[in-house]
Write a protein that holds these residues in place. Structure first.
Motif, mmCIF file in Angstrom:
data_model
loop_
_atom_site.group_PDB
_atom_site.id
_atom_site.type_symbol
_atom_site.label_atom_id
_atom_site.label_comp_id
_atom_site.label_asym_id
_atom_site.label_seq_id
_atom_site.Cartn_x
_atom_site.Cartn_y
_atom_site.Cartn_z
ATOM 1 N N MET A 1 0.846 -1.204 0.000
ATOM 2 C CA MET A 1 0.000 0.000 0.000
ATOM 3 C C MET A 1 0.873 1.243 0.000
ATOM 4 N N VAL A 2 0.388 2.284 -0.638
ATOM 5 C CA VAL A 2 1.141 3.540 -0.655
ATOM 6 C C VAL A 2 0.318 4.623 0.032
ATOM 7 N N ASP A 3 -0.822 4.995 -0.549
ATOM 8 C CA ASP A 3 -1.596 6.095 0.055
ATOM 9 C C ASP A 3 -2.644 5.598 1.060
ATOM 10 N N GLY A 4 -3.139 4.393 0.869
ATOM 11 C CA GLY A 4 -4.147 3.847 1.792
ATOM 12 C C GLY A 4 -5.523 4.462 1.625
ATOM 13 N N GLY B 1 -7.180 4.582 -1.710
ATOM 14 C CA GLY B 1 -7.833 4.200 -2.961
ATOM 15 C C GLY B 1 -7.409 5.015 -4.165
ATOM 16 N N MET B 2 -6.379 5.844 -4.038
ATOM 17 C CA MET B 2 -5.986 6.732 -5.138
ATOM 18 C C MET B 2 -4.835 6.184 -5.980
ATOM 19 N N CYS B 3 -3.901 5.438 -5.375
ATOM 20 C CA CYS B 3 -2.670 5.103 -6.107
ATOM 21 C C CYS B 3 -2.760 3.788 -6.886
ATOM 22 N N GLY B 4 -3.638 2.899 -6.493
ATOM 23 C CA GLY B 4 -3.815 1.629 -7.203
ATOM 24 C C GLY B 4 -2.844 0.538 -6.784
ATOM 25 N N SER B 5 -1.930 0.833 -5.887
ATOM 26 C CA SER B 5 -0.905 -0.156 -5.519
ATOM 27 C C SER B 5 -1.494 -1.429 -4.919
ATOM 28 N N CYS B 6 -2.572 -1.297 -4.171
ATOM 29 C CA CYS B 6 -3.097 -2.459 -3.433
ATOM 30 C C CYS B 6 -4.177 -3.205 -4.211
ATOM 31 N N PHE C 1 -9.662 -2.701 -4.269
ATOM 32 C CA PHE C 1 -8.514 -2.053 -3.643
ATOM 33 C C PHE C 1 -8.584 -2.392 -2.158
ATOM 34 N N CYS D 1 -7.209 -1.337 0.381
ATOM 35 C CA CYS D 1 -7.221 -0.268 1.396
ATOM 36 C C CYS D 1 -8.603 0.321 1.624
HETATM 37 S S1 FES Z 1 -2.970 1.876 -1.183
HETATM 38 FE FE1 FES Z 1 -3.296 3.164 -2.849
HETATM 39 S S2 FES Z 1 -5.119 2.428 -3.704
HETATM 40 FE FE2 FES Z 1 -4.859 1.247 -1.924
#
Ligand code: FES
Ligand SMILES: Cc1cc2nc3c(=O)[nH]c(=O)nc-3n(C[C@H](O)[C@H](O)[C@H](O)COP(=O)(O)OP(=O)(O)OC[C@H]3O[C@@H](n4cnc5c(N)ncnc54)[C@H](O)[C@@H]3O)c2cc1C
Length: 274
Positions: A214-217, A219-224, A234, A236
């Motif tokens: 996770m990066v932003d936690g 729902g914006m970055c898409g990492s999760c 997502f 997070c």
């Molecule tokens: S941590 Fe970025 S979308 Fe979930």
């Protein structure tokens, strides 16, 4: 700044912090997590809220040393403050009276399963806990679990304490006898996948708590991103709790390793700077 008021060392690679965070404690629900940013130059890392106490205005985090940031954080002692804690994040677990609920915690997963155990017990469920560790020396929170469990099974991989073997063995025994209404499994991805495979033939609903990068936690970055059934979720904001029978674990395991090379370099640099 968030003050650490208590620290406990559970094993050479696992420690606990109790942190003064009254607003987060007030709003926390079982299943949620925070993102910790311990200093201005550090990475932000997600950690499950393993406990919260509104009276004391504190939250508890249990942290496993796996790389640079979690290792860097071991140097903080009670009285020290960390820069930022964002949360609570994620969807709270769905707590209600299901009947018999089996809670399975593997290794560090024992900590995040605890607030759910307490909440399921308080909601009137019959609770059975299975907590698994590699060996006796790293067993923690046994008494906490005993207090809220109608039945507690401790397993160790090497048989040095409790039942010898993996958590999936007692889980299989319990679900095959019938009468289990819900299983919650939290731990390493391979353990959660194995638990979901044990319960699948018996059709027992199994919730896992996913830990993708996770990066932003928010729902914006898409990492999760994770594939769950035919949907993209997502973790997070839609989780971290998900239906273990439809999570695409193979994809998740590959995505979880995508920064391996850089994580190893960061840890090596950190170790050589000490
Ligand atoms: S941590 Fe970025 S979308 Fe979930
Ligand atoms: C919702 C959630 C709850 C979590 N709860 C806990 C907890 O209660 N206790 C705990 O010890 N750990 C928890 N984790 C995992 C923890 O965030 C990672 O172990 C930590 O970020 C590793 O950082 P590092 O720099 O020490 O290690 P790194 O060297 O950066 O990474 C080591 C391994 O940790 C994982 N990881 C790395 N960065 C992240 C990230 N930003 N998000 C998720 N996983 C990552 C990867 O699998 C990686 O291979 C949780 C993760 C999520 C997503």
């Amino acid at each position: 700044m968030y003050k650490i008021i208590r620290k406990e060392i559970f094993s050479p690679t696992t420690y606990m912090w109790e942190i003064e965070a009254p607003d987060i404690a007030q709003a926390s629900r079982p299943g949620q997590f925070v993102i910790v940013h311990h200093s201005s130059t550090s990475e932000r890392i997600p950690l499950t809220i393993a406990d919260y106490n509104t009276g004391r205005g504190t939250i508890t985090l249990v942290i496993q040393v796996v790389g640079k940031t979690s290792k860097e954080m071991t140097s903080y002692e009670p009285g020290d403050s960390i820069l930022n804690v964002a949360g609570p994040l994620g969807e709270a677990s769905h707590i209600m009276k299901f009947g018999t609920v089996v809670m399975v915690g593997g290794g560090l997963g024992v900590a995040p399963v605890y607030p759910q155990l307490r909440a399921f017990k308080e909601a009137g469920n019959h609770t059975i806990s299975i907590v698994g560790f590699r060996s006796k020396e790293i067993v923690f929170w046994e008494e906490r679990f005993r207090y809220f469990s109608d039945e507690l099974i401790v397993t160790t991989d090497d048989g040095s304490y409790g039942e010898k073997g993996l958590v999936t063995e007692p889980l299989k025994r319990l679900v095959s006898h019938g009468g289990v209404n819900l299983v919650i499994a939290i731990g390493p991805l391979v353990m959660m996948r194995a638990c979901a495979e044990v319960t699948r033939p018996f059709g027992v609903k199994t919730i896992v708590s996913l830990n993708p990068i996770m990066v932003d936690g928010t729902g914006m970055c898409g990492s999760c991103r994770v594939s769950v059934g035919n949907e993209v979720k997502f973790a997070c904001i839609d989780g971290p709790d998900m239906d273990g029978h439809i999570v695409n674990f193979d994809e998740l395991l590959i995505r979880q390793r995508r920064f391996d090379k850089y994580e190893k370099i960061a840890l090596k640099r950190f170790d050589s700077s000490q």
